[in-house]
Motif scaffolding. Structure first.
Motif, PDB file in Angstrom:
ATOM      1  N   THR A  16     -29.335 -32.063  48.118  1.00 53.91           N
ATOM      2  CA  THR A  16     -28.649 -31.627  49.460  1.00 53.91           C
ATOM      3  C   THR A  16     -27.532 -31.040  49.645  1.00 53.91           C
ATOM      4  O   THR A  16     -27.260 -30.094  50.266  1.00 53.91           O
ATOM      5  CB  THR A  16     -28.537 -33.438  50.098  1.00 53.91           C
ATOM      6  OG1 THR A  16     -29.679 -33.952  50.274  1.00 53.91           O
ATOM      7  CG2 THR A  16     -28.019 -33.173  51.373  1.00 53.91           C
ATOM      8  N   LEU A  17     -26.398 -31.358  48.542  1.00 52.28           N
ATOM      9  CA  LEU A  17     -25.469 -30.793  48.377  1.00 52.28           C
ATOM     10  C   LEU A  17     -25.518 -29.114  48.090  1.00 52.28           C
ATOM     11  O   LEU A  17     -24.955 -28.197  48.988  1.00 52.28           O
ATOM     12  CB  LEU A  17     -24.545 -31.198  47.241  1.00 52.28           C
ATOM     13  CG  LEU A  17     -23.235 -30.751  46.879  1.00 52.28           C
ATOM     14  CD1 LEU A  17     -22.541 -30.835  48.277  1.00 52.28           C
ATOM     15  CD2 LEU A  17     -22.629 -31.270  45.753  1.00 52.28           C
ATOM     16  N   ARG A  18     -26.629 -28.717  47.207  1.00 54.42           N
ATOM     17  CA  ARG A  18     -26.776 -27.483  47.037  1.00 54.42           C
ATOM     18  C   ARG A  18     -27.247 -26.713  48.345  1.00 54.42           C
ATOM     19  O   ARG A  18     -27.037 -25.659  48.580  1.00 54.42           O
ATOM     20  CB  ARG A  18     -27.792 -27.331  45.783  1.00 54.42           C
ATOM     21  CG  ARG A  18     -27.329 -27.212  44.617  1.00 54.42           C
ATOM     22  CD  ARG A  18     -28.151 -26.673  43.527  1.00 54.42           C
ATOM     23  NE  ARG A  18     -29.278 -27.249  43.552  1.00 54.42           N
ATOM     24  CZ  ARG A  18     -30.004 -28.472  42.726  1.00 54.42           C
ATOM     25  NH1 ARG A  18     -28.909 -29.069  42.236  1.00 54.42           N
ATOM     26  NH2 ARG A  18     -30.803 -29.152  42.957  1.00 54.42           N
ATOM     27  N   GLU A  19     -28.256 -27.451  49.025  1.00 55.66           N
ATOM     28  CA  GLU A  19     -29.043 -26.818  49.835  1.00 55.66           C
ATOM     29  C   GLU A  19     -28.041 -26.759  51.299  1.00 55.66           C
ATOM     30  O   GLU A  19     -27.999 -25.726  52.116  1.00 55.66           O
ATOM     31  CB  GLU A  19     -30.225 -27.794  50.487  1.00 55.66           C
ATOM     32  CG  GLU A  19     -31.225 -27.552  49.420  1.00 55.66           C
ATOM     33  CD  GLU A  19     -32.565 -28.730  49.797  1.00 55.66           C
ATOM     34  OE1 GLU A  19     -33.210 -28.650  49.168  1.00 55.66           O
ATOM     35  OE2 GLU A  19     -32.329 -29.323  50.944  1.00 55.66           O
ATOM     36  N   ARG A  20     -27.131 -27.560  51.558  1.00 57.58           N
ATOM     37  CA  ARG A  20     -26.429 -27.836  52.659  1.00 57.58           C
ATOM     38  C   ARG A  20     -24.985 -27.244  52.450  1.00 57.58           C
ATOM     39  O   ARG A  20     -24.057 -26.976  53.320  1.00 57.58           O
ATOM     40  CB  ARG A  20     -26.017 -29.012  53.156  1.00 57.58           C
ATOM     41  CG  ARG A  20     -27.704 -29.576  53.737  1.00 57.58           C
ATOM     42  CD  ARG A  20     -27.526 -31.038  54.256  1.00 57.58           C
ATOM     43  NE  ARG A  20     -26.379 -31.062  55.178  1.00 57.58           N
ATOM     44  CZ  ARG A  20     -25.922 -32.478  55.615  1.00 57.58           C
ATOM     45  NH1 ARG A  20     -26.496 -33.454  54.723  1.00 57.58           N
ATOM     46  NH2 ARG A  20     -25.180 -32.672  56.409  1.00 57.58           N
ATOM     47  N   GLY A  21     -24.624 -27.093  51.229  1.00 57.12           N
ATOM     48  CA  GLY A  21     -23.168 -26.759  50.828  1.00 57.12           C
ATOM     49  C   GLY A  21     -22.146 -27.664  50.744  1.00 57.12           C
ATOM     50  O   GLY A  21     -22.497 -28.730  50.842  1.00 57.12           O
TER      51      GLY A  21
END
Length: 147
Positions: free
Chosen positions: A45-50
Motif C-alpha cells: 500500500t505504501l509503494r502504491e500510494r506514496g
C-alpha cells in the motif's frame, strides 16, 4: 509498551503513566491503553500510494472499550500546526491533522486531542487526565490513588 513512546514527548509519557498508575489496582478490569498504533500498515500500500499516504494513520493511543467503542487519544505538539522548527504557523499541516481526524471519525473512531502543553508537566496534567478518564470510562471519580 512504555518503551514505544517517543522520548521527545513528555505529554504522551505522562498520559500513559497517569492511566496506569491511577488505575494500578484495577488495570485488569479496564481497557488497555495501547501506544503508537498504526490503523493500517502494508508495504505494498505504501509503494502504491506514496510515502505520505500513511501519515495520518498512526495513533498516539488506542483504547478498545466495551460496546465496540474505539477511542483514539492524540497528544499534539507544535509539529501539528507549525513548520521550520515551530517558528512559523502552517495551516496546511493543521489541515492535514484535521483531515486525519475526519477520516478516523468516518471509520467509527472517537478522537480526543490534547495539546502537549496540557500534559507536559505531570502534576498539572493529573486533574485534567483524572476528569477525562473518569468521564470517558463512565465511572465515579477515583478515591486516593497511587499517583
Amino acid at each position: 509498551m512504555k518503551d514505544s513512546l517517543p522520548k521527545e514527548s513528555p505529554g504522551q509519557q505522562n498520559l500513559f503513566w497517569y492511566y496506569h498508575h491511577a488505575n494500578w489496582d484495577s488495570l485488569s478490569n479496564l481497557p488497555a491503553l495501547l501506544p503508537e498504533i498504526w490503523l493500517h500498515w502494508g508495504p505494498k500500500t505504501l509503494r502504491e500510494r506514496g510515502v505520505h499516504a500513511m501519515q495520518n494513520l498512526r495513533m498516539d493511543f488506542l483504547m478498545l472499550l466495551p460496546g465496540t467503542r474505539r477511542v483514539v487519544l492524540e497528544v499534539d505538539g507544535m509539529q501539528h500546526y507549525t513548520r521550520n522548527g515551530g517558528t512559523e504557523p502552517d495551516s496546511a499541516r493543521y489541515a492535514a491533522t484535521m483531515a486525519g481526524d475526519r477520516d478516523l471519525k468516518l471509520r467509527g473512531y472517537e478522537v480526543f486531542r490534547f495539546g502537549h502543553d496540557e500534559l507536559r508537566d505531570r502534576d498539572r496534567a493529573r486533574p485534567l487526565l483524572a476528569g477525562f478518564f473518569d468521564t470517558l470510562l463512565d465511572r465515579p471519580p477515583a478515591g486516593p490513588s497511587r499517583v
